[in-house]
Design an enzyme around this catalytic site. Structure first.
Site, short mmCIF file in Angstrom:
data_model
loop_
_atom_site.label_atom_id
_atom_site.label_comp_id
_atom_site.label_asym_id
_atom_site.label_seq_id
_atom_site.Cartn_x
_atom_site.Cartn_y
_atom_site.Cartn_z
N GLU A 108 61.21 18.85 59.82
CA GLU A 108 62.53 18.32 59.42
C GLU A 108 62.72 16.90 59.97
OE1 GLU A 108 64.52 22.01 60.84
OE2 GLU A 108 65.63 21.82 58.97
N GLU A 128 60.89 28.58 59.75
CA GLU A 128 62.04 29.23 60.38
C GLU A 128 62.31 30.63 59.86
OE1 GLU A 128 61.89 26.11 59.35
OE2 GLU A 128 62.95 24.76 60.71
C1 LIG Z 1 52.81 25.63 66.91
C2 LIG Z 1 51.83 26.74 66.69
C3 LIG Z 1 51.18 26.64 65.31
C4 LIG Z 1 50.70 26.59 67.77
O1 LIG Z 1 49.78 27.65 67.63
P1 LIG Z 1 48.63 27.88 68.72
O2 LIG Z 1 47.84 29.05 68.26
O3 LIG Z 1 47.91 26.61 68.96
O4 LIG Z 1 49.36 28.21 70.08
P2 LIG Z 1 50.39 29.36 70.41
O5 LIG Z 1 50.99 29.93 69.21
O6 LIG Z 1 49.73 30.30 71.35
O7 LIG Z 1 51.52 28.55 71.17
C5 LIG Z 1 51.24 27.88 72.39
C6 LIG Z 1 52.44 28.03 73.29
O8 LIG Z 1 53.54 27.33 72.73
C7 LIG Z 1 54.67 28.18 72.59
N1 LIG Z 1 55.43 27.74 71.42
C8 LIG Z 1 54.96 27.52 70.20
N2 LIG Z 1 55.91 27.08 69.39
C9 LIG Z 1 57.04 27.03 70.12
C10 LIG Z 1 58.38 26.64 69.86
N3 LIG Z 1 58.75 26.20 68.63
N4 LIG Z 1 59.26 26.74 70.84
C11 LIG Z 1 58.90 27.17 72.08
N5 LIG Z 1 57.64 27.53 72.41
C12 LIG Z 1 56.74 27.46 71.44
C13 LIG Z 1 54.07 29.56 72.45
O9 LIG Z 1 54.98 30.55 72.79
C14 LIG Z 1 52.90 29.46 73.44
O10 LIG Z 1 53.41 29.58 74.73
P3 LIG Z 1 53.11 30.87 75.59
O11 LIG Z 1 53.65 30.59 76.93
O12 LIG Z 1 53.84 31.98 74.87
O13 LIG Z 1 51.64 31.06 75.52
C15 LIG Z 1 52.48 28.10 66.85
O14 LIG Z 1 52.84 28.31 68.17
C16 LIG Z 1 53.70 28.28 66.00
O15 LIG Z 1 53.60 28.64 64.85
N6 LIG Z 1 54.88 28.05 66.59
C17 LIG Z 1 56.16 28.31 65.96
C18 LIG Z 1 56.53 27.22 65.00
C19 LIG Z 1 57.90 27.47 64.41
O16 LIG Z 1 58.14 28.50 63.83
N7 LIG Z 1 58.79 26.50 64.57
C20 LIG Z 1 60.15 26.60 64.10
C21 LIG Z 1 61.05 26.72 65.27
S1 LIG Z 1 62.74 27.02 64.82
C22 LIG Z 1 63.30 25.50 64.31
O17 LIG Z 1 62.55 24.57 64.34
C23 LIG Z 1 64.72 25.43 63.88
C24 LIG Z 1 65.02 24.10 63.25
O18 LIG Z 1 65.32 24.27 61.89
C25 LIG Z 1 66.09 23.35 63.99
C26 LIG Z 1 67.46 23.93 63.83
C27 LIG Z 1 68.46 23.22 64.65
C28 LIG Z 1 69.77 23.91 64.47
C29 LIG Z 1 70.80 23.47 65.44
C30 LIG Z 1 71.60 24.63 65.99
C31 LIG Z 1 70.83 25.47 66.92
C32 LIG Z 1 71.54 25.82 68.15
C33 LIG Z 1 71.09 25.00 69.29
C34 LIG Z 1 69.73 25.33 69.72
C35 LIG Z 1 69.10 24.18 70.46
C36 LIG Z 1 67.82 23.76 69.86
C37 LIG Z 1 67.93 22.70 68.76
O19 LIG Z 1 68.99 22.29 68.29
O20 LIG Z 1 66.88 22.21 68.38
#
Ligand SMILES: CC(C)(COP(=O)(O)OP(=O)(O)OC[C@H]1O[C@@H](n2cnc3c(N)ncnc32)[C@H](O)[C@@H]1OP(=O)(O)O)[C@@H](O)C(=O)NCCC(=O)NCCSC(=O)C[C@@H](O)CCCCCCCCCCCCC(=O)O
Length: 730
Positions: A108, A128
């Protein structure tokens, strides 16, 4: 955690730093906002490049912060959308340099930039929906404007991740590079300084709608409802896209936020996010001896062998080949070999086509070769062998004895048994420490789960090698201990038995399946049994003397060893009704091997006659009771598995169920589900069921469940600590 700035000529390069995936935590967002504002005001800066540290753009919003967020206050304070807005409105060109991944909020943010350059190996997606959410930082409004409604609908509602070459074709990124995306982005940024930006701002683009857009959206909802039964986020994503179609950008953003909030605190979002982290946590296995995922060193598998080319062996061979591993496939006779090799070749051709279509003919790594042979000696150089013959201990032992003498020292020997004793198999080899269970799920080239069954002597090297292999095969490996049926099938048994008892008591396969499918299961227990093949369980019950010729004379029809037993599935098999493979089972099918289950009057008549012959009175059971009657014994068995130290935590069981047994991900897994409905409720119902059915031992509440309820039902993440070391065999 920050956004760092360095200047290259007149270009400010802003780097997102939040290892390991540069997640956009609230602090990173604040920092990004500050740096962005700073560089937009700096007259020496003419253009901006946004990138992520360590070759990863961003994995999206920081999911770990979600549970700590109060949406009412935090969202008003600041959100990723504000950052996106500043980037998009900037009068200086902003170029996103996408390396590694740009997922969710990461993509995004990139969409809010004026240009996007991606490394050829990068992957992008709005994932998401898989977390029970929708893209909440403008993704549902910008992506349809950029790539059109149909393509955006597909990506947003499935959470599909696409490789950069596909992203460029779709129009998500402007170009791909095999070199450094950051260097390329700096180069582009310098080139476009001073050029008009309005046409580059996606928010200003008119949305291109196909003429039938309403029916496109409505049809998508119907399809998604069927595909993701009971899941809300897929439906709500469609509504957010509808807002993009119907409203001006600014109003669409408001609607997107409103819809995002409707999901943000839902139980389904919590369940999906739990499932995400549970998958990561099970990769971190450990054994009582102290060996663990960090300390053990996995070996690389270059050549693997598969013994037995039945359905499972075929899928395993394909799975290995898809991961660029050289495969030697062995069968015992010419006819089986030919049948197996034809099947493997056909699946590989289909998979190649899919891969080419997906990667849009961009040059990609080819599959590993598969050599078919009758000669066991061909295995002498294999790094790892997976035996996938049918479930017969004597046969498996004979094979493992041969493998011992043929395979090179150090070769890993795996068995794809779905429940036989790994230690007994290992005992006939010269290397019990290099023997392990690799329980694949059918179809093995598609199903995500790999149950890795550790024998008593399995070394940490073989555990880590097979866990690493599961990642290479794009599967989710879960280490469990050795016990009859392991974890998945051990929990399945009481579930299936309970479902069959319901038929004796007056329900029909359709009624029971409907309840479980409405709950969210991809298939109810009877449809699933027909798919898996009723003969598998029948053969094993015959082997154990529960039915067939080994059954002791005079055994009561509906009891075995004092426990309730239903002969219904056995009778079906005796009638040649094995499920889909014979064109009839609990349902009838259009052909042998057909997939469309239809009500079978024969089954209804048979059930009626059976009840009459045994003078069984029909019981009135509500839909809610059908659900509890089937699910609570499964959950109870999960607690017993934990008590016995067969799985190391509730997350392991949930990951197994989410990835191998069609459990609805938005319900987190059976153990998470139990924690959500409340352990006291599960306990009370089990106690009631057991009181009324003392001849069904699986209804007897587990000690662990009772202990947890006694302690006030602590949250699931604390259950592991209750297990204590002495019980834990893992
Ligand atoms: C990224 C990956 C493809 C990596 O894969 P890989 O195999 O290399 O590694 P791992 O999966 O083992 O991951 C390594 C490690 O990293 C942690 N991790 C991965 N992604 C995240 C993440 N997004 N957040 C936190 N931690 C993450 C994972 O847990 C591992 O750590 P560990 O200690 O457990 O070993 C793969 O990891 C992957 O696919 N990740 C997820 C990607 C994803 O789905 N992303 C979407 C996230 S949701 C999002 O982005 C919402 C948006 O639309 C924003 C919306 C904002 C709305 C505003 C209102 C919200 C309220 C307020 C909240 C505050 C936050 C904000 O505003 O932003």
């Amino acid at each position: 955690m920050a956004a760092l700035k360095h200047i290259v000529g007149s270009v400010a390069v802003i780097t997102i730093r939040n290892p390991p995936v540069n997640a956009l935590s609230p602090q990173v967002q604040v920092s990004l906002m500050e740096v962005l504002k700073d560089v937009t005001l700096d007259p020496s800066v003419k253009a901006i490049v946004l990138c992520g540290e360590n070759g990863k753009f961003s994995g999206g919003a920081d999911i770990r912060t979600f549970s700590k967020t109060d949406p009412k206050t935090d969202i008003k304070r600041m959100s990723l959308d504000d950052v996106n807005s500043v980037a998009e409105r900037s009068r200086k060109p902003v170029v996103a340099a996408v390396e590694g991944v740009a997922l969710g909020g990461g993509l995004e943010l990139a969409l809010a930039c004026h240009y996007r350059i991606a490394h050829v190996k990068a992957r992008v997606g709005l994932t998401e929906v898989l977390l029970g959410l929708l893209p909440g930082a403008g993704g549902t409004q910008r992506l349809p404007r950029l790539i059109g409604v149909p393509a955006a609908l597909d990506m947003i509602t499935t959470g599909k991740i696409v490789p950069a070459p596909v992203a460029v074709k779709l129009g998500i990124v402007d170009s791909v590079t095999e070199g450094s995306a950051v260097e390329e982005a700096i180069h582009l940024a310098q080139k476009v300084v001073g050029q008009p930006l309005e046409s580059r701002r996606i928010c200003s683009k008119p949305i291109q709608c196909p003429p039938n857009v309403d029916s496109l959206l409505n049809d998508a909802k119907v399809k998604l409802k069927k595909q993701f039964r009971g899941a809300e986020s897929h439906q709500v994503c469609v509504e957010a896209i509808r807002a993009a179609v119907q409203l001006p950008f600014a109003e669409g953003i408001v609607k997107e936020r409103e819809l995002f909030l409707s999901l943000f605190n839902s139980d389904q979002a919590k369940a999906c996010q739990y499932a995400f982290f549970a998958e990561r946590s099970v990769a971190k296995w450990t054994t009582p001896s102290g060996a663990n995922w960090k300390s053990a060193s996995p070996q690389t598998i270059r050549t693997a062998a598969v013994i037995g080319l039945g359905t499972m062996g075929q899928g395993i061979a394909v799975s290995l080949a898809k991961a660029q591993i050289q495969v030697i496939a062995v069968e015992q006779d010419e006819q089986q070999l030919e049948k197996g090799s034809k099947a493997v070749t056909a699946i590989l051709e289909r998979e190649t086509l899919k891969k080419q279509q997906f990667e849009l003919a961009h040059k990609s790594d080819s599959f590993g070769s598969v050599t078919f042979t009758l000669d066991f000696n061909a295995l002498k150089n294999a790094d790892l062998v997976i035996e996938a013959v049918y479930e017969n201990m004597a046969l498996k032992k004979e094979i493992f004895q041969r493998l011992s003498s043929i395979c090179k020292p150090g070769a890993f020997l795996c068995t794809n048994t779905s429940g036989l004793d790994i230690d007994e198999i290992a005992s006939v080899t010269d290397r019990p420490h290099l023997v392990i269970g690799t329980h694949f799920f059918s179809p093995a080239h598609l199903m995500k789960l790999l149950e890795v069954v550790r024998g008593y002597h399995s070394s940490s090297t073989i555990i880590s090698t097979v866990m690493n292999l599961s990642k290479v095969l794009n599967k989710v490996g879960v280490v469990v201990d050795n016990c009859p049926l392991f974890v998945g099938n051990r929990l399945l048994l009481p579930y299936i038995n309970q479902a069959v008892f319901l038929l004796e008591d007056g329900r029909t396969p359709e009624e029971v399946d409907q309840v479980l499918e409405e709950f969210g299961y991809a298939m109810g227990p009877f449809r699933m049994s027909d798919l898996a093949g009723l003969d598998i369980g029948w053969r094993s019950r015959m082997e154990f003397g529960l039915t067939g010729p080994k059954l002791l004379p005079g055994a009561p029809v509906r009891q075995r060893e004092g426990k309730r037993y239903s002969p219904l599935p056995d009778i079906l098999c005796e009638e040649g009704r094995f499920g889909q493979k014979s064109g009839k089972g609990w349902y009838q099918y259009e052909t042998v091997g057909g997939r469309n289950a239809a009500r079978d009057p024969w089954v209804h008549n048979f059930l009626h006659e059976y009840r009459r012959a045994h003078a069984i009175k029909q019981k009135n059971v509500s839909q809610g009771e059908i659900l509890e009657w089937c699910l609570y014994p499964l959950i109870n068995e999960g607690f017993k598995v934990l008590e016995d130290g067969i799985a190391s935590g509730p997350e392991d069981i949930d990951v197994i169920y989410n990835n191998g047994y069609g459990w609805p991900r938005h319900k987190g897994g059976p153990m998470f589900y139990a924690s959500m409905i409340g352990l006291p409720r599960v306990l009370v119902k089990l106690e009631e069921f057991y009181k009324n059915n003392p001849d069904i031992p699986s209804l007897k509440p587990s000690n662990l469940l009772k202990a947890l309820v006694k302690q006030g039902s602590p949250p699931l993440k604390e259950w592991r600590s209750q297990l204590g070391y002495p019980n834990s065999r893992l």
